[in-house]
Design a protein around this motif. Structure first.
Motif, PDB file in Angstrom:
ATOM      1  N   THR A  52       0.814  -1.213   0.000  1.00  0.00           N
ATOM      2  CA  THR A  52       0.000   0.000   0.000  1.00  0.00           C
ATOM      3  C   THR A  52       0.850   1.268   0.000  1.00  0.00           C
ATOM      4  O   THR A  52       0.318   2.371   0.097  1.00  0.00           O
ATOM      5  CB  THR A  52      -0.933   0.025   1.221  1.00  0.00           C
ATOM      6  OG1 THR A  52      -0.142  -0.005   2.410  1.00  0.00           O
ATOM      7  CG2 THR A  52      -1.899  -1.152   1.194  1.00  0.00           C
ATOM      8  N   ALA A  53       2.170   1.126  -0.106  1.00  0.00           N
ATOM      9  CA  ALA A  53       3.069   2.276  -0.069  1.00  0.00           C
ATOM     10  C   ALA A  53       3.009   3.047  -1.389  1.00  0.00           C
ATOM     11  O   ALA A  53       2.528   2.548  -2.406  1.00  0.00           O
ATOM     12  CB  ALA A  53       4.498   1.813   0.188  1.00  0.00           C
ATOM     13  N   PRO A  96       8.620   9.334   1.818  1.00  0.00           N
ATOM     14  CA  PRO A  96       7.499   8.927   2.663  1.00  0.00           C
ATOM     15  C   PRO A  96       6.814   7.675   2.123  1.00  0.00           C
ATOM     16  O   PRO A  96       6.646   7.512   0.913  1.00  0.00           O
ATOM     17  CB  PRO A  96       6.551  10.125   2.626  1.00  0.00           C
ATOM     18  CG  PRO A  96       6.930  10.880   1.405  1.00  0.00           C
ATOM     19  CD  PRO A  96       8.358  10.594   1.129  1.00  0.00           C
ATOM     20  N   MET A  97       6.445   6.799   3.024  1.00  0.00           N
ATOM     21  CA  MET A  97       5.768   5.563   2.656  1.00  0.00           C
ATOM     22  C   MET A  97       4.291   5.800   2.377  1.00  0.00           C
ATOM     23  O   MET A  97       3.685   5.122   1.557  1.00  0.00           O
ATOM     24  CB  MET A  97       5.945   4.551   3.784  1.00  0.00           C
ATOM     25  CG  MET A  97       5.656   3.140   3.418  1.00  0.00           C
ATOM     26  SD  MET A  97       6.103   2.090   4.815  1.00  0.00           S
ATOM     27  CE  MET A  97       5.927   0.499   4.068  1.00  0.00           C
ATOM     28  N   GLU A  98       3.713   6.757   3.058  1.00  0.00           N
ATOM     29  CA  GLU A  98       2.298   7.094   2.878  1.00  0.00           C
ATOM     30  C   GLU A  98       2.183   8.412   2.154  1.00  0.00           C
ATOM     31  O   GLU A  98       3.014   9.307   2.338  1.00  0.00           O
ATOM     32  CB  GLU A  98       1.602   7.209   4.231  1.00  0.00           C
ATOM     33  CG  GLU A  98       1.555   5.924   5.020  1.00  0.00           C
ATOM     34  CD  GLU A  98       0.915   6.152   6.382  1.00  0.00           C
ATOM     35  OE1 GLU A  98       1.099   7.235   6.959  1.00  0.00           O
ATOM     36  OE2 GLU A  98       0.232   5.239   6.851  1.00  0.00           O
ATOM     37  N   SER A  99       1.148   8.554   1.357  1.00  0.00           N
ATOM     38  CA  SER A  99       0.938   9.836   0.683  1.00  0.00           C
ATOM     39  C   SER A  99       0.277  10.796   1.680  1.00  0.00           C
ATOM     40  O   SER A  99      -0.535  10.392   2.500  1.00  0.00           O
ATOM     41  CB  SER A  99       0.049   9.645  -0.539  1.00  0.00           C
ATOM     42  OG  SER A  99      -1.194   9.114  -0.156  1.00  0.00           O
ATOM     43  N   PRO A 100       0.649  12.076   1.633  1.00  0.00           N
ATOM     44  CA  PRO A 100       0.020  13.033   2.538  1.00  0.00           C
ATOM     45  C   PRO A 100      -1.461  13.186   2.219  1.00  0.00           C
ATOM     46  O   PRO A 100      -1.865  13.210   1.079  1.00  0.00           O
ATOM     47  CB  PRO A 100       0.774  14.342   2.290  1.00  0.00           C
ATOM     48  CG  PRO A 100       1.481  14.150   0.999  1.00  0.00           C
ATOM     49  CD  PRO A 100       1.606  12.673   0.743  1.00  0.00           C
TER      50      PRO A 100
END
Length: 101
Positions: A52-53, A96-100
């Motif tokens: 999901t990254a 970053p692994m997650e989107s802002p």
């Protein structure tokens, strides 16, 4: 006579039920185990993994891992990297692994 039967001849026979504790041996003030129910699944938004990254994070990870697998100067468990490996590691760490949101 087999080898196993020769070994078993020296072991005393067991008495059925001799090793089982009786209910009289138990005290009533012992703590009991209680089943605690947990939520079936964590909410999807709180758990991030490679699947999901962000694509940028996966690309940085793949470039870093591809480099350290073939570079004889890099040894990740001790944090030793060549110049290119150190740059790729920094890029991997800062992506970053997650989107802002």
């Amino acid at each position: 006579m087999s080898l196993l039967s020769g070994l078993l001849d020296h072991i005393p026979p067991t008495i059925a039920g001799a090793d089982k504790p009786t209910m009289a041996n138990h005290t009533t003030d012992r703590p009991r185990l209680v089943l605690v129910e947990r939520p079936a699944q964590l909410p999807a938004s709180t758990y991030t993994n490679a699947a999901t990254a962000t694509p940028e994070w996966r690309q940085a990870r793949d470039q870093y891992l591809g480099h350290i697998m073939v570079c004889r100067s890099c040894y990740a468990p001790t944090g030793r990297h060549c110049t290119a490996g150190a740059d790729l590691r920094a890029s991997y760490d800062n992506t970053p692994m997650e989107s802002p949101r």
